[in-house]
Design a protein around this motif. Structure first.
Motif, PDB file in Angstrom:
ATOM      1  N   VAL A 223      17.913  48.427   9.589  1.00 60.26           N
ATOM      2  CA  VAL A 223      16.908  49.117  10.396  1.00 60.26           C
ATOM      3  C   VAL A 223      17.559  49.949  11.498  1.00 60.26           C
ATOM      4  CG1 VAL A 223      14.882  48.821  11.869  1.00 60.26           C
ATOM      5  CG2 VAL A 223      15.249  47.285   9.919  1.00 60.26           C
ATOM      6  N   ILE A 224      17.229  51.235  11.514  1.00 63.51           N
ATOM      7  CA  ILE A 224      17.617  52.104  12.621  1.00 63.51           C
ATOM      8  C   ILE A 224      16.660  51.822  13.779  1.00 63.51           C
ATOM      9  CG2 ILE A 224      17.875  54.491  13.395  1.00 63.51           C
ATOM     10  CD1 ILE A 224      18.486  55.228  10.466  1.00 63.51           C
ATOM     11  N   TRP A 231      11.673  61.637  16.322  1.00 63.18           N
ATOM     12  CA  TRP A 231      12.047  60.649  15.319  1.00 63.18           C
ATOM     13  C   TRP A 231      13.356  60.992  14.599  1.00 63.18           C
ATOM     14  CZ3 TRP A 231      10.277  55.838  14.988  1.00 63.18           C
ATOM     15  CH2 TRP A 231       9.068  55.541  15.625  1.00 63.18           C
ATOM     16  N   GLN A 232      14.271  61.591  15.339  1.00 59.30           N
ATOM     17  CA  GLN A 232      15.627  61.762  14.850  1.00 59.30           C
ATOM     18  C   GLN A 232      16.476  60.593  15.354  1.00 59.30           C
ATOM     19  OE1 GLN A 232      16.462  64.269  12.636  1.00 59.30           O
ATOM     20  NE2 GLN A 232      14.225  64.434  12.733  1.00 59.30           N
ATOM     21  N   PRO A 233      17.235  59.938  14.477  1.00 59.93           N
ATOM     22  CA  PRO A 233      17.995  58.758  14.894  1.00 59.93           C
ATOM     23  C   PRO A 233      18.970  59.050  16.034  1.00 59.93           C
ATOM     24  CG  PRO A 233      17.896  58.877  12.502  1.00 59.93           C
ATOM     25  CD  PRO A 233      17.335  60.176  13.017  1.00 59.93           C
ATOM     26  N   LEU A 234      19.047  58.110  16.967  1.00 55.77           N
ATOM     27  CA  LEU A 234      20.007  58.170  18.074  1.00 55.77           C
ATOM     28  C   LEU A 234      21.068  57.104  17.814  1.00 55.77           C
ATOM     29  CD1 LEU A 234      17.480  58.447  21.067  1.00 55.77           C
ATOM     30  CD2 LEU A 234      18.814  60.305  20.039  1.00 55.77           C
ATOM     31  N   ARG A 235      22.063  57.435  17.014  1.00 55.53           N
ATOM     32  CA  ARG A 235      23.028  56.433  16.553  1.00 55.53           C
ATOM     33  C   ARG A 235      23.986  55.968  17.639  1.00 55.53           C
ATOM     34  NH1 ARG A 235      23.604  55.806  10.857  1.00 55.53           N
ATOM     35  NH2 ARG A 235      22.020  56.996   9.740  1.00 55.53           N
ATOM     36  N   GLU A 236      24.152  56.735  18.672  1.00 54.68           N
ATOM     37  CA  GLU A 236      25.059  56.336  19.751  1.00 54.68           C
ATOM     38  C   GLU A 236      24.330  55.661  20.900  1.00 54.68           C
ATOM     39  OE1 GLU A 236      28.522  56.665  19.420  1.00 54.68           O
ATOM     40  OE2 GLU A 236      27.668  56.961  17.424  1.00 54.68           O
ATOM     41  N   GLY A 250      23.493  49.988  17.588  1.00 49.20           N
ATOM     42  CA  GLY A 250      23.692  49.723  16.169  1.00 49.20           C
ATOM     43  C   GLY A 250      22.458  49.129  15.504  1.00 49.20           C
ATOM     44  N   THR A 251      22.679  48.365  14.449  1.00 50.04           N
ATOM     45  CA  THR A 251      21.574  47.734  13.733  1.00 50.04           C
ATOM     46  C   THR A 251      21.520  46.243  14.073  1.00 50.04           C
ATOM     47  OG1 THR A 251      22.849  47.203  11.735  1.00 50.04           O
ATOM     48  CG2 THR A 251      21.826  49.384  11.836  1.00 50.04           C
ATOM     49  N   ASP A 310      27.712  47.661  13.673  1.00 52.44           N
ATOM     50  CA  ASP A 310      27.877  49.100  13.897  1.00 52.44           C
ATOM     51  C   ASP A 310      27.489  49.854  12.625  1.00 52.44           C
ATOM     52  OD1 ASP A 310      30.029  49.000  12.096  1.00 52.44           O
ATOM     53  OD2 ASP A 310      31.557  49.145  13.659  1.00 52.44           O
ATOM     54  N   TRP A 311      27.746  51.157  12.610  1.00 52.02           N
ATOM     55  CA  TRP A 311      27.288  51.984  11.493  1.00 52.02           C
ATOM     56  C   TRP A 311      28.177  51.856  10.265  1.00 52.02           C
ATOM     57  CZ3 TRP A 311      22.505  52.938  12.083  1.00 52.02           C
ATOM     58  CH2 TRP A 311      21.985  53.059  13.375  1.00 52.02           C
TER      59      TRP A 311
END
Length: 419
Positions: A223-224, A231-236, A250-251, A310-311
């Motif tokens: 899950v992001i 609704w664009q992922p913020l991975r950092e 992270g997840t 993490d990713w």
């Protein structure tokens, strides 16, 4: 949809296991009673005491009210007054009498006057359970909570909840969160039952379509959690604060399990309501469970489920949190009921063995809320033992059908007893 009875000997069908779950629930409830404060409920320490500086919080007050309401519905004496106390707090010092909605802390004494969707979802859940428990003023609280969700948080355009606002609702955070939408999904399932209004099931499915069938499916069913306003992922997001208790980097495997269970509840609720129900609710739930077991369980070589990845699916925060294992167990039981597949029995037993060995505190009461990477009791992320909600639901869910929602299911069981 066909729920399957397992052909093997399942703990879910074992009277002794059902008795063990019930006994553990009573132990948890007895410990949690001490959390009562004049203005709501607060956070207990590891020995079940309220610290001298304890403050009434909306999150704990709502969760305790919901939990105590389910105890009362079952016919357990001593909880009606606690439900009523929670209702009074949520209609009084925890509520913003000027602009509406709820503060995080009574009279916003923590300096935070903002309004966030996560807390409001729990207020709605608490109110719905109190209505099922037939407590005074519960319906008024529920009407208030629904009005705030409808007028402020729900975005029909997005098919999801907005995240947070300033006190007067004039400014909005440029953020969208999976966590708040997950608990909104939980609340919407309960609202559908107490209101007999199918729009809540439509809203729940729209959230799930976006967060799980869209984003999580594209990320290998991990899950992001964090998104911008579009609704664009913020991975950092929160890379510098990876162990945040609500918005970790992270997840989060625990949320993967929680979502898996909610998808099954949604599927069952829509079938029960005679609504068109997509087959992917089951398959997505199975994939969520599988992938979070693969990447979360013993990923660092030690028993247990890590908090975050993490990713590249490497462990980041290696602490073991009790709520993660509660949700893993509950998801395994839900999938076992739904499919009858023996693999979920194996996982269900494994998770409970781990909880009994490491989390359940027979000496001081309740559960250790957190373990360090070596599975020793810890308080680095969550101090004390403030959370009844997760463990209490973990011992209830295996004893209940997938639909209706928990409070309504408990009420139906009580009504089915013939004189």
């Amino acid at each position: 949809m066909n729920s399957s009875q397992p052909a093997f000997s399942s703990w879910l069908n074992a009277p002794a296991h059902q008795q063990w779950l019930a006994a553990e629930g009573l132990r948890l409830l007895a410990f949690a009673k001490a959390s009562k404060l004049p203005e709501g409920f607060g956070n207990l320490d590891e020995k079940g005491r309220l610290p001298s500086d304890a403050q009434a919080q909306t999150m704990n007050t709502a969760r305790m009210t919901h939990s105590f309401a389910m105890a009362h519905i079952q016919g357990l004496p001593g909880f009606a007054e606690l439900v009523d106390h929670g209702i009074r707090a949520l209609r009084g010092p925890l509520r913003d009498a000027v602009h509406g909605g709820w503060f995080a802390v009574a009279e916003h004494r923590d300096g935070n006057t903002g309004k966030n969707a996560y807390l409001h979802a729990f207020v709605a859940l608490a109110a719905s359970s109190a209505v099922v428990a037939q407590r005074p003023d519960a319906q008024a609280l529920l009407d208030d909570a629904i009005d705030i969700i409808d007028s402020c948080f729900w975005s029909e355009e997005e098919g999801a909840m907005r995240e947070s606002f300033s006190r007067d609702w004039s400014s909005e955070e440029a953020y969208r969160g999976a966590n708040s939408n997950m608990h909104a999904t939980e609340a919407f399932l309960a609202l559908a039952d107490v209101s007999d209004d199918k729009r809540w099931l439509c809203r729940a499915q729209r959230i799930v379509e976006r967060v799980i069938h869209g984003h999580a499916a594209a990320n290998g069913f991990l899950v992001i959690e964090h998104f911008d306003r579009d609704w664009q992922p913020l991975r950092e997001y929160n890379r510098d604060n990876p162990a945040d208790g609500f918005r970790p980097y992270g997840t989060t495997p625990g949320h993967g399990f929680e979502w898996a269970r909610l998808l099954l509840h949604l599927e069952a609720a829509r079938v029960r309501a005679g609504m068109l129900t997509p087959g992917w609710l089951l398959t997505d739930a199975q994939k969520l469970f599988e992938q979070n077991c693969v990447h979360g369980w013993e990923i660092d070589g030690a028993p247990g489920m890590v908090y975050t990845l993490d990713w590249d699916n490497k462990a980041v925060v290696r602490h073991r949190l009790h709520w993660t294992h509660c949700e893993a167990s509950a998801a395994a039981s839900a999938l076992l009921k739904r499919t009858g597949d023996e693999q979920y029995e194996r996982w269900y037993r494994l998770f409970w063995e781990f909880c009994e060995c490491h989390f359940i505190d027979r000496e001081c009461g309740s559960w250790h809320h957190e373990l360090d990477p070596l599975n020793r009791p810890s308080g680095d992320i969550w101090a004390g033992k403030p959370d009844l909600y997760h463990a209490w639901q973990a011992v209830l869910i295996p004893r209940l059908p997938l639909a209706p929602s928990m409070a309504s299911a408990l009420a139906a069981l009580s009504q089915s007893v013939s004189m």
